[in-house]
Design a protein around this motif. Structure first.
Motif, mmCIF file in Angstrom:
data_model
loop_
_atom_site.group_PDB
_atom_site.id
_atom_site.type_symbol
_atom_site.label_atom_id
_atom_site.label_comp_id
_atom_site.label_asym_id
_atom_site.label_seq_id
_atom_site.Cartn_x
_atom_site.Cartn_y
_atom_site.Cartn_z
ATOM 1 N N SER A 30 9.249 13.109 -4.861
ATOM 2 C CA SER A 30 10.249 13.431 -5.889
ATOM 3 C C SER A 30 10.491 12.219 -6.777
ATOM 4 N N SER A 31 11.011 12.495 -7.945
ATOM 5 C CA SER A 31 11.351 11.436 -8.888
ATOM 6 C C SER A 31 12.290 10.414 -8.239
ATOM 7 N N GLU A 32 13.250 10.909 -7.436
ATOM 8 C CA GLU A 32 14.228 10.010 -6.790
ATOM 9 C C GLU A 32 13.531 9.058 -5.834
ATOM 10 N N LYS A 33 12.601 9.598 -5.037
ATOM 11 C CA LYS A 33 11.859 8.762 -4.077
ATOM 12 C C LYS A 33 11.039 7.717 -4.808
ATOM 13 N N ILE A 34 10.405 8.138 -5.894
ATOM 14 C CA ILE A 34 9.571 7.222 -6.676
ATOM 15 C C ILE A 34 10.437 6.087 -7.222
ATOM 16 N N GLN A 35 11.582 6.461 -7.808
ATOM 17 C CA GLN A 35 12.462 5.439 -8.406
ATOM 18 C C GLN A 35 12.958 4.444 -7.362
ATOM 19 N N GLU A 36 13.278 4.938 -6.166
ATOM 20 C CA GLU A 36 13.723 4.038 -5.082
ATOM 21 C C GLU A 36 12.654 3.008 -4.771
ATOM 22 N N GLN A 37 11.410 3.479 -4.695
ATOM 23 C CA GLN A 37 10.311 2.590 -4.321
ATOM 24 C C GLN A 37 9.972 1.628 -5.458
ATOM 25 N N ALA A 63 -0.916 4.252 -15.673
ATOM 26 C CA ALA A 63 0.198 3.415 -15.209
ATOM 27 C C ALA A 63 1.367 3.347 -16.191
ATOM 28 N N PHE A 64 1.330 4.159 -17.257
ATOM 29 C CA PHE A 64 2.368 3.970 -18.283
ATOM 30 C C PHE A 64 3.782 4.251 -17.763
ATOM 31 N N MET A 65 3.937 5.238 -16.893
ATOM 32 C CA MET A 65 5.290 5.564 -16.404
ATOM 33 C C MET A 65 5.739 4.552 -15.363
ATOM 34 N N PHE A 66 4.855 4.221 -14.450
ATOM 35 C CA PHE A 66 5.161 3.226 -13.431
ATOM 36 C C PHE A 66 5.534 1.905 -14.107
ATOM 37 N N VAL A 161 2.480 -2.306 -2.866
ATOM 38 C CA VAL A 161 2.097 -0.890 -2.752
ATOM 39 C C VAL A 161 3.370 -0.048 -2.669
ATOM 40 N N GLY A 162 3.469 0.943 -3.544
ATOM 41 C CA GLY A 162 4.623 1.832 -3.500
ATOM 42 C C GLY A 162 4.540 2.776 -2.314
ATOM 43 N N PHE A 163 3.478 3.566 -2.280
ATOM 44 C CA PHE A 163 3.294 4.551 -1.212
ATOM 45 C C PHE A 163 1.824 4.582 -0.792
ATOM 46 N N LYS A 164 1.582 4.605 0.523
ATOM 47 C CA LYS A 164 0.238 4.899 1.032
ATOM 48 C C LYS A 164 0.159 6.413 1.168
ATOM 49 N N ILE A 165 -0.867 6.999 0.586
ATOM 50 C CA ILE A 165 -0.940 8.472 0.590
ATOM 51 C C ILE A 165 -2.270 8.927 1.186
ATOM 52 N N PRO A 166 -2.341 10.175 1.652
ATOM 53 C CA PRO A 166 -3.610 10.688 2.190
ATOM 54 C C PRO A 166 -4.664 10.825 1.093
ATOM 55 N N ASN A 167 -5.877 11.044 1.520
ATOM 56 C CA ASN A 167 -6.987 11.161 0.575
ATOM 57 C C ASN A 167 -7.012 12.547 -0.065
ATOM 58 N N ARG A 168 -5.996 12.835 -0.850
ATOM 59 C CA ARG A 168 -5.887 14.134 -1.533
ATOM 60 C C ARG A 168 -5.549 13.883 -2.990
ATOM 61 N N PHE A 169 -5.953 14.804 -3.851
ATOM 62 C CA PHE A 169 -5.745 14.627 -5.289
ATOM 63 C C PHE A 169 -4.276 14.839 -5.652
ATOM 64 N N VAL A 170 -3.725 13.909 -6.433
ATOM 65 C CA VAL A 170 -2.326 14.017 -6.863
ATOM 66 C C VAL A 170 -2.225 13.949 -8.387
ATOM 67 N N VAL A 171 -1.125 14.491 -8.883
ATOM 68 C CA VAL A 171 -0.927 14.558 -10.324
ATOM 69 C C VAL A 171 0.558 14.350 -10.636
ATOM 70 N N GLY A 172 0.837 13.854 -11.838
ATOM 71 C CA GLY A 172 2.225 13.642 -12.274
ATOM 72 C C GLY A 172 2.570 12.170 -12.312
ATOM 73 N N TYR A 173 3.673 11.841 -12.977
ATOM 74 C CA TYR A 173 4.153 10.467 -13.104
ATOM 75 C C TYR A 173 3.017 9.556 -13.602
ATOM 76 N N ARG A 185 7.755 14.270 -13.937
ATOM 77 C CA ARG A 185 8.533 13.159 -13.362
ATOM 78 C C ARG A 185 8.318 13.002 -11.868
ATOM 79 N N ASN A 186 7.865 14.074 -11.202
ATOM 80 C CA ASN A 186 7.535 14.027 -9.767
ATOM 81 C C ASN A 186 6.030 13.887 -9.608
ATOM 82 N N ILE A 187 5.607 13.592 -8.376
ATOM 83 C CA ILE A 187 4.168 13.590 -8.081
ATOM 84 C C ILE A 187 3.862 14.801 -7.193
ATOM 85 N N TYR A 188 2.825 15.531 -7.586
ATOM 86 C CA TYR A 188 2.425 16.756 -6.895
ATOM 87 C C TYR A 188 1.042 16.570 -6.279
ATOM 88 N N MET A 189 0.835 17.249 -5.127
ATOM 89 C CA MET A 189 -0.453 17.137 -4.414
ATOM 90 C C MET A 189 -1.200 18.463 -4.497
#
Ligand code: IMP
Length: 195
Positions: A30-37, A63-66, A161-173, A185-189
């Motif tokens: 979620s956007s909130e989780k991303i902002q916290e990190q 990387a423009f949003m980050f 590193v913000g988040f370690k994620i599984p080897n799956r395609f993600v989109v957003g942010y 604003r969120n990241i989706y898998m």
């Protein structure tokens, strides 16, 4: 182009989902989780880089949003720039190296902090690092919002590193699927296809 957001009740996991073109994605960060990190990373940089002559370099487009969210929280007296990595592969030396585009700043003697949206195998960041070293900065640090830890096969040290994620395609942010979805604003898998 079809891009819609649906909410709880739509699916068996009651998780918000989106469809981009032919693919379905579920909410992952979620956007909130991303902002916290992002805040955690910014705080770390603010305390670690106080005495450094820093230039942040965001890697476009992803990387423009980050970069924007992170840099709003940076209180250092730092320079900020952006560059692109070409999808063109030079083959003259037999090596496949992506070229850096739009980097005109003098990096000599500076602490370069590269801002990436995602590191997967690490090949792209290796190419970036190799070429930035050629500008003779005093130090190079790498920050990535997402790291696909299982597919990372590089020796390059990722400092933040913000988040370690599984080897799956993600989109957003900032991350896209065929050019779409960067503005979310969120990241989706990507949904795993059953069967
Ligand atoms: P690497 O060279 O294997 O580390 O790949 C890094 C690049 O692949 C990133 O800069 C992205 O452009 C792209 N990439 C890798 N995984 C994803 C993803 O899940 N979503 C969107 N782009 C990705």
């Amino acid at each position: 182009m079809q891009l819609f957001v649906s909410c709880a009740g739509y699916n068996k996991l009651s998780m918000p989902r989106i469809v981009i073109a032919d693919k379905e994605f579920h909410l992952y960060l979620s956007s909130e989780k991303i902002q916290e990190q992002v805040e955690v990373i910014a705080n770390q940089m603010n305390s670690e880089l106080k005495t450094h002559n820093v230039i942040f370099i965001g890697v476009l487009n992803g990387a423009f949003m980050f970069a924007a969210d992170l840099l709003k929280r940076i209180h250092l007296d730092a320079q900020i720039s952006f560059m692109k990595v070409s999808s063109y592969y030079g083959t003259s030396s037999g090596m496949h190296v992506k070229r850096l585009i739009g980097l005109n700043e003098d990096l000599k003697g500076k602490t370069v902090v590269i801002l990436e949206d995602i590191v997967d195998t690490g090949k792209t960041i290796e190419d970036i690092l190799f070429q930035i070293k050629g500008f003779r900065p005093s130090e190079i640090r790498i920050a990535t919002l997402l790291l696909k830890a299982e597919s990372f096969i590089s020796n390059v040290k990722i400092d933040y590193v913000g988040f370690k994620i599984p080897n799956r395609f993600v989109v957003g942010y900032g991350l896209d699927y065929n050019g779409y979805g960067r503005n979310l604003r969120n990241i989706y898998m990507l949904e795993e296809v059953d069967g």
